[in-house]
Design a protein around this motif. Structure first.
Motif, mmCIF file in Angstrom:
data_model
loop_
_atom_site.group_PDB
_atom_site.id
_atom_site.type_symbol
_atom_site.label_atom_id
_atom_site.label_comp_id
_atom_site.label_asym_id
_atom_site.label_seq_id
_atom_site.Cartn_x
_atom_site.Cartn_y
_atom_site.Cartn_z
ATOM 1 N N ARG A 114 14.709 42.619 30.993
ATOM 2 C CA ARG A 114 15.356 43.772 31.790
ATOM 3 C C ARG A 114 16.006 43.478 33.060
ATOM 4 O O ARG A 114 16.907 44.349 33.478
ATOM 5 C CB ARG A 114 14.160 45.015 31.880
ATOM 6 N N SER A 115 15.405 42.171 33.715
ATOM 7 C CA SER A 115 15.793 42.151 34.994
ATOM 8 C C SER A 115 17.176 41.414 35.044
ATOM 9 O O SER A 115 17.796 41.376 36.183
ATOM 10 C CB SER A 115 14.667 41.066 35.682
ATOM 11 N N ALA A 116 17.600 40.783 34.007
ATOM 12 C CA ALA A 116 18.891 40.203 33.710
ATOM 13 C C ALA A 116 19.031 39.227 35.025
ATOM 14 O O ALA A 116 20.095 39.274 35.673
ATOM 15 C CB ALA A 116 19.836 41.217 34.029
ATOM 16 N N LEU A 172 26.598 46.793 45.423
ATOM 17 C CA LEU A 172 26.780 48.195 45.738
ATOM 18 C C LEU A 172 26.346 48.815 44.282
ATOM 19 O O LEU A 172 27.044 48.862 43.437
ATOM 20 C CB LEU A 172 27.916 48.773 46.378
ATOM 21 N N LEU A 173 25.662 49.966 44.330
ATOM 22 C CA LEU A 173 25.314 51.004 43.137
ATOM 23 C C LEU A 173 26.121 52.045 43.396
ATOM 24 O O LEU A 173 25.478 52.817 44.544
ATOM 25 C CB LEU A 173 23.708 51.043 42.786
ATOM 26 N N VAL A 174 26.910 52.577 42.650
ATOM 27 C CA VAL A 174 27.763 53.678 42.954
ATOM 28 C C VAL A 174 27.568 54.857 42.039
ATOM 29 O O VAL A 174 27.693 54.535 40.676
ATOM 30 C CB VAL A 174 29.184 53.396 43.364
ATOM 31 N N VAL A 226 23.191 55.452 56.913
ATOM 32 C CA VAL A 226 22.011 55.291 55.596
ATOM 33 C C VAL A 226 20.853 55.862 56.054
ATOM 34 O O VAL A 226 20.494 55.983 57.189
ATOM 35 C CB VAL A 226 22.280 53.737 55.901
ATOM 36 N N THR A 227 20.300 55.925 54.799
ATOM 37 C CA THR A 227 18.794 56.549 54.779
ATOM 38 C C THR A 227 18.105 55.384 54.186
ATOM 39 O O THR A 227 18.559 54.629 53.321
ATOM 40 C CB THR A 227 18.703 57.706 54.021
ATOM 41 N N VAL A 228 16.863 55.212 55.003
ATOM 42 C CA VAL A 228 16.013 53.978 54.522
ATOM 43 C C VAL A 228 14.857 54.258 53.427
ATOM 44 O O VAL A 228 14.143 55.260 53.794
ATOM 45 C CB VAL A 228 15.450 53.149 55.768
ATOM 46 N N LEU A 229 14.983 53.677 52.403
ATOM 47 C CA LEU A 229 13.827 53.935 51.334
ATOM 48 C C LEU A 229 12.982 52.738 51.341
ATOM 49 O O LEU A 229 13.300 51.538 51.985
ATOM 50 C CB LEU A 229 14.359 54.252 50.194
ATOM 51 N N PRO A 230 11.425 52.808 50.879
ATOM 52 C CA PRO A 230 10.755 51.582 50.700
ATOM 53 C C PRO A 230 11.201 50.389 50.230
ATOM 54 O O PRO A 230 11.130 49.373 50.588
ATOM 55 C CB PRO A 230 9.532 52.100 50.091
ATOM 56 N N GLY A 231 11.972 50.616 49.156
ATOM 57 C CA GLY A 231 12.422 49.257 48.439
ATOM 58 C C GLY A 231 13.532 49.439 47.463
ATOM 59 O O GLY A 231 14.087 50.621 47.431
ATOM 60 N N ASN A 232 13.868 48.278 46.959
ATOM 61 C CA ASN A 232 15.241 48.341 46.150
ATOM 62 C C ASN A 232 15.381 48.875 45.126
ATOM 63 O O ASN A 232 16.310 49.702 44.609
ATOM 64 C CB ASN A 232 15.540 46.937 45.745
ATOM 65 N N LYS A 233 14.341 49.104 44.215
ATOM 66 C CA LYS A 233 13.842 49.977 43.038
ATOM 67 C C LYS A 233 14.363 51.473 43.578
ATOM 68 O O LYS A 233 14.751 52.260 42.810
ATOM 69 C CB LYS A 233 12.642 49.850 42.564
ATOM 70 N N ASP A 234 13.678 52.028 44.736
ATOM 71 C CA ASP A 234 13.703 53.322 45.102
ATOM 72 C C ASP A 234 15.237 53.525 45.253
ATOM 73 O O ASP A 234 15.661 54.733 44.953
ATOM 74 C CB ASP A 234 12.982 53.560 46.392
ATOM 75 N N VAL A 235 16.132 52.734 45.840
ATOM 76 C CA VAL A 235 17.367 52.647 46.044
ATOM 77 C C VAL A 235 18.140 52.980 44.725
ATOM 78 O O VAL A 235 19.050 53.937 44.795
ATOM 79 C CB VAL A 235 18.028 51.591 46.693
ATOM 80 N N ALA A 236 17.834 52.275 43.669
ATOM 81 C CA ALA A 236 18.606 52.415 42.399
ATOM 82 C C ALA A 236 18.317 53.741 41.868
ATOM 83 O O ALA A 236 19.211 54.268 41.208
ATOM 84 C CB ALA A 236 18.292 51.306 41.638
ATOM 85 N N VAL A 237 17.178 53.986 41.989
ATOM 86 C CA VAL A 237 16.735 55.401 41.091
ATOM 87 C C VAL A 237 17.281 56.612 42.013
ATOM 88 O O VAL A 237 17.861 57.381 41.486
ATOM 89 C CB VAL A 237 15.267 55.524 41.169
ATOM 90 N N ASP A 277 18.880 43.130 39.506
ATOM 91 C CA ASP A 277 17.870 43.482 38.626
ATOM 92 C C ASP A 277 17.266 44.769 38.538
ATOM 93 O O ASP A 277 17.146 45.404 37.479
ATOM 94 C CB ASP A 277 16.730 42.413 39.003
ATOM 95 N N ASP A 278 17.300 45.367 39.818
ATOM 96 C CA ASP A 278 16.994 46.860 39.936
ATOM 97 C C ASP A 278 18.233 47.823 39.302
ATOM 98 O O ASP A 278 18.103 49.046 38.813
ATOM 99 C CB ASP A 278 16.755 47.472 41.350
ATOM 100 N N ALA A 279 19.512 47.555 39.649
ATOM 101 C CA ALA A 279 20.625 48.175 39.323
ATOM 102 C C ALA A 279 20.816 48.135 37.940
ATOM 103 O O ALA A 279 21.180 49.413 37.330
ATOM 104 C CB ALA A 279 21.946 47.840 39.955
#
Length: 331
Positions: A282-284, A129-131, A193-204, A219-221
């Motif tokens: 960067r992806s850790a 979870l990214l908060v 929940v709102t759905v976005l295309p990908g995990n990177k979009d979610v983190a941003v 990796d995105d968070a």
């Protein structure tokens, strides 16, 4: 044109073959920004040209899986570098992966090796979870089930549950929680929940403050954390089912057109140097080879409570889970 000239012209393609650059075709589900340098290093060190077919962020791993199945009678892919594990298991179950015993996989744990040496796992990351930090610490959710509370309506975001690691997480939750509880979870989560295309979009989106909580990958968070954005990573469900860790996987496709080059690429991806590079980049991403020592800005499975999941059983439920999610999230 005389006879000699004709014979020379006919021989040109054959003569040229001996000087052709060796090639290998890689279907790559790993994010391009993390995979590009690794692929370039392989090309430089081996002289083998890698022809890459990549996913888009919106249909991670699934479209490449479907392509491999569709092309199975006449394979085009030599190596599949998947960004998760379930679809690799599904390919293995259909007999579409070539057995390749390799010493490069010797240091890895037993669970990271597919039956008959058909696939290998490496370089993991966690579903977290990214908060956004505007949420006070005492109010931050500590588990996925908490996000079904009506107070989170309109405040939660995730990637399309039919693709990539979000789809894999769903299959794993169905295996761990059972069908009834997992369906209840996703039904109760849907209004919030709102759905976005990908995990990177979610983190941003969470980092920019458009949502309070996002379900995404480390990796995105971690990129947003290291950019100094006001976000915190939470490893969910530490008091219950634990946090899901998902590895990359790699395999040679049965009937691969360039099998020798494919073997060299698999060995390269399993090398300590590549795992260390993915860990310290960067992806850790978390090394699975215990011999690889790397400094990580995220938690390893040994440092938190990790979810115990049978990936084979999760893969067996894939079609049923996807049918449920397509119907639910198409509304």
């Amino acid at each position: 044109m005389n006879r000699l000239a004709v014979l020379l012209l006919l021989a040109l393609p054959v003569l040229g073959c001996g000087n052709a650059t060796p090639r290998v075709t890689l279907y790559c589900g790993q994010d391009e920004e993390f995979a590009t340098d690794v692929i370039r290093d392989f090309e430089t060190s081996t002289g083998i040209k890698v022809d890459v077919r990549a996913d888009t962020e919106a249909n991670k791993s699934v479209s490449l899986y479907e392509a491999i199945v569709r092309e199975s009678k006449q394979p085009r892919c030599d190596v599949f570098w998947n960004n998760e594990i379930i679809n690799m298991v599904r390919l293995q179950n259909q007999g579409l992966l070539e057995s390749y015993p390799t010493s490069a996989a010797k240091p890895f744990p037993a669970w990271a090796k597919g039956p008959g040496d058909t696939w290998y796992a490496f370089a993991a990351r966690a579903r977290i979870l990214l908060v956004n930090d505007r949420i006070p610490p005492e109010e931050r959710p500590q588990g996925i089930l908490e996000l079904t509370d009506p107070k989170w309506k309109g405040r939660v975001v995730m990637a399309k549950p039919q693709f990539g690691t979000t789809a894999t997480q769903a299959a794993c939750l169905f295996e761990v929680l059972g069908k009834e509880k997992a369906e209840q979870l996703y039904r109760e989560l849907r209004p919030n929940v709102t759905v976005l295309p990908g995990n990177k979009d979610v983190a941003v989106a969470v980092a920019e403050g458009r949502f309070d909580v996002g379900l995404t990958d480390t990796d995105d968070a971690i990129i947003e954390v290291q950019r100094g954005r006001p976000v915190t990573i939470i490893y969910p469900d530490q008091q219950t089912i634990g946090t899901l860790f998902l590895p990359n996987t790699v395999a040679i496709i049965k009937g691969a057109p360039h099998s020798q080059q494919a073997r060299r690429l698999v060995d390269f991806l399993l090398s300590p140097e590549v795992e260390k590079r993915l860990a310290e980049g960067r992806s850790a991403q978390i090394p699975l080879n215990p011999d690889v020592q790397a400094k990580l800005p995220i938690q390893r499975p040994t440092q938190v409570r990790a979810m115990t999941v049978d990936f084979t059983k999760a893969a067996a439920q894939w079609d049923q889970v996807q049918a449920f999610l397509r119907e639910l999230y198409a509304r």
